[in-house]
Structure formats: C-alpha cells, structure tokens
Design a protein around this motif. Structure first.
Motif, short mmCIF file in Angstrom:
data_model
loop_
_atom_site.label_atom_id
_atom_site.label_comp_id
_atom_site.label_asym_id
_atom_site.label_seq_id
_atom_site.Cartn_x
_atom_site.Cartn_y
_atom_site.Cartn_z
N ALA A 166 40.89 46.03 41.87
CA ALA A 166 41.21 45.50 43.20
C ALA A 166 41.30 43.98 43.09
N HIS A 167 42.37 43.41 43.63
CA HIS A 167 42.60 41.97 43.52
C HIS A 167 42.68 41.40 44.93
N HIS A 168 41.81 40.46 45.26
CA HIS A 168 41.79 39.84 46.58
C HIS A 168 41.79 38.31 46.44
N PRO A 169 42.95 37.72 46.09
CA PRO A 169 43.00 36.28 45.87
C PRO A 169 42.67 35.48 47.13
N GLU A 170 42.96 36.04 48.30
CA GLU A 170 42.65 35.34 49.55
C GLU A 170 41.15 35.19 49.75
N GLN A 171 40.36 36.03 49.09
CA GLN A 171 38.91 35.96 49.17
C GLN A 171 38.30 35.39 47.89
N GLY A 172 39.13 35.19 46.85
CA GLY A 172 38.65 34.57 45.62
C GLY A 172 37.97 35.48 44.63
N VAL A 174 33.17 45.07 36.81
CA VAL A 174 32.83 43.65 36.85
C VAL A 174 33.55 43.00 38.03
N LEU A 175 32.80 42.23 38.82
CA LEU A 175 33.40 41.40 39.86
C LEU A 175 33.70 40.05 39.23
N LEU A 176 34.96 39.66 39.25
CA LEU A 176 35.40 38.40 38.65
C LEU A 176 35.78 37.46 39.78
N PHE A 177 35.16 36.28 39.81
CA PHE A 177 35.40 35.33 40.88
C PHE A 177 36.37 34.25 40.45
N GLU A 178 37.11 33.71 41.42
CA GLU A 178 38.12 32.69 41.16
C GLU A 178 37.55 31.48 40.42
N ASP A 179 36.29 31.16 40.65
CA ASP A 179 35.67 30.01 39.98
C ASP A 179 35.21 30.36 38.56
N THR A 180 35.59 31.51 38.05
CA THR A 180 35.31 32.06 36.71
C THR A 180 33.90 32.64 36.58
#
Length: 47
Positions: free
Chosen positions: A2-8, A16-22
């Motif tokens: 699942a990819h949610h770029p609007e939520q980062g 694994v949950l991967l966050f925009e801030d790495t």
C-alpha cells in the motif's frame, strides 16, 4: 503493498511500514530511525 504518498508512508509486502523520511517500523515493533543521506537527491527505483 500500500502506497500513501499524501500521508508520507508505504506498507511493504513483508509488513514493514516505510516512511517518507526513510524511517521504518518493523512488524515486530522495532523502529529504524530516519537515515537521510547528507546532501544530494536520492533516487529509488523498483526492481
């Protein structure tokens, strides 16, 4: 996945949950702190 770029964040198929801030949150609850590269732009490609 699942990819949610609007939520980062993105949820990978291995749980694994991967966050925009790495940063990462592993399925067992462990946290991997953000590790942004110093300077420059990082480009990621899918295999």
């Amino acid at each position: 996945m699942a990819h949610h770029p609007e939520q980062g964040w993105s949820l990978l198929c291995n749980g694994v949950l991967l966050f925009e801030d790495t940063g990462e949150l592993l399925p067992d609850g462990r946290v991997i702190a953000p590790h942004r590269p110093m300077g420059g732009v990082q480009v990621m490609t899918a295999a």
